[in-house]
Design a protein around this motif. Structure first.
Motif, PDB file in Angstrom:
ATOM      1  N   SER A   2       0.805  -1.218   0.000  1.00 46.00           N
ATOM      2  CA  SER A   2       0.000   0.000   0.000  1.00 46.00           C
ATOM      3  C   SER A   2       0.839   1.271   0.000  1.00 46.00           C
ATOM      4  N   ASP A   3       2.061   1.235   0.506  1.00 43.11           N
ATOM      5  CA  ASP A   3       2.949   2.395   0.479  1.00 43.11           C
ATOM      6  C   ASP A   3       4.300   1.980  -0.084  1.00 43.11           C
ATOM      7  N   MET A   4       4.856   2.817  -0.949  1.00 47.31           N
ATOM      8  CA  MET A   4       6.214   2.588  -1.446  1.00 47.31           C
ATOM      9  C   MET A   4       6.788   3.913  -1.904  1.00 47.31           C
ATOM     10  N   THR A   5       8.091   3.980  -1.929  1.00 47.75           N
ATOM     11  CA  THR A   5       8.724   5.222  -2.341  1.00 47.75           C
ATOM     12  C   THR A   5       8.551   5.409  -3.852  1.00 47.75           C
ATOM     13  N   VAL A   6       8.654   6.652  -4.262  1.00 44.29           N
ATOM     14  CA  VAL A   6       8.569   6.959  -5.693  1.00 44.29           C
ATOM     15  C   VAL A   6       9.692   6.244  -6.432  1.00 44.29           C
ATOM     16  N   THR A   7      10.869   6.215  -5.846  1.00 42.66           N
ATOM     17  CA  THR A   7      12.012   5.547  -6.481  1.00 42.66           C
ATOM     18  C   THR A   7      11.735   4.066  -6.686  1.00 42.66           C
ATOM     19  N   LEU A  29       2.326   6.437  -3.126  1.00 37.42           N
ATOM     20  CA  LEU A  29       3.730   6.712  -3.386  1.00 37.42           C
ATOM     21  C   LEU A  29       4.210   7.757  -2.396  1.00 37.42           C
ATOM     22  N   THR A  30       5.375   7.492  -1.810  1.00 34.78           N
ATOM     23  CA  THR A  30       5.899   8.392  -0.782  1.00 34.78           C
ATOM     24  C   THR A  30       7.222   9.011  -1.208  1.00 34.78           C
ATOM     25  N   ARG A  31       7.448  10.171  -0.646  1.00 35.53           N
ATOM     26  CA  ARG A  31       8.730  10.854  -0.831  1.00 35.53           C
ATOM     27  C   ARG A  31       9.090  11.434   0.524  1.00 35.53           C
ATOM     28  N   ARG A  32      10.246  11.065   1.014  1.00 39.70           N
ATOM     29  CA  ARG A  32      10.708  11.493   2.348  1.00 39.70           C
ATOM     30  C   ARG A  32       9.691  11.142   3.428  1.00 39.70           C
ATOM     31  N   GLY A  33       9.066   9.977   3.280  1.00 41.91           N
ATOM     32  CA  GLY A  33       8.131   9.479   4.280  1.00 41.91           C
ATOM     33  C   GLY A  33       6.727  10.049   4.212  1.00 41.91           C
ATOM     34  N   ARG A  34       6.463  10.943   3.253  1.00 43.61           N
ATOM     35  CA  ARG A  34       5.133  11.547   3.128  1.00 43.61           C
ATOM     36  C   ARG A  34       4.471  11.056   1.848  1.00 43.61           C
ATOM     37  N   ARG A  35       3.177  10.754   1.929  1.00 47.42           N
ATOM     38  CA  ARG A  35       2.432  10.357   0.741  1.00 47.42           C
ATOM     39  C   ARG A  35       2.315  11.543  -0.204  1.00 47.42           C
ATOM     40  N   VAL A  36       2.679  11.317  -1.472  1.00 45.43           N
ATOM     41  CA  VAL A  36       2.637  12.401  -2.447  1.00 45.43           C
ATOM     42  C   VAL A  36       1.732  12.092  -3.636  1.00 45.43           C
ATOM     43  N   ALA A  37       1.378  10.826  -3.824  1.00 45.12           N
ATOM     44  CA  ALA A  37       0.531  10.437  -4.956  1.00 45.12           C
ATOM     45  C   ALA A  37      -0.013   9.042  -4.692  1.00 45.12           C
TER      46      ALA A  37
END
Length: 88
Positions: A2-7, A29-37
């Motif tokens: 359910s959560d993974m980094t953009v990379t 999708l997360t970036r620096r631990g925050r959901r961004v998309a």
């Protein structure tokens, strides 16, 4: 998944899309631990958009009814509307 980094999502894009499509659950999708998309199934998105539009219509109708009550005006009879528009 359910959560993974953009990379990580970039490296596993096909898996991300398949997970969202098959499980009908968003992949965030997360970036620096925050959901961004989020990646979601296209049909699920269509249903969400339709539900949001329906909810907006319901809210607009409610607001119109409240406005009619507050203004002291009642609904306009259908025959009058047709006459005003030159349809009668």
């Amino acid at each position: 998944m359910s959560d993974m980094t953009v990379t990580e999502a970039r490296a596993r894009l096909a898996d991300v899309v398949d997970a969202a499509r098959v499980a009908h659950e968003p992949v965030f999708l997360t970036r620096r631990g925050r959901r961004v998309a989020a990646v979601i199934d296209a049909d699920d998105l269509d249903r969400l958009i339709e539900a949001a539009e329906d909810l907006a219509d319901i809210e607009a109708a409610r607001a119109a009814r409240v406005e009619m009550v507050e203004s002291g005006e009642g609904p306009i009879p259908w025959e009058q509307v047709k006459a005003d528009l030159g349809l009668a």
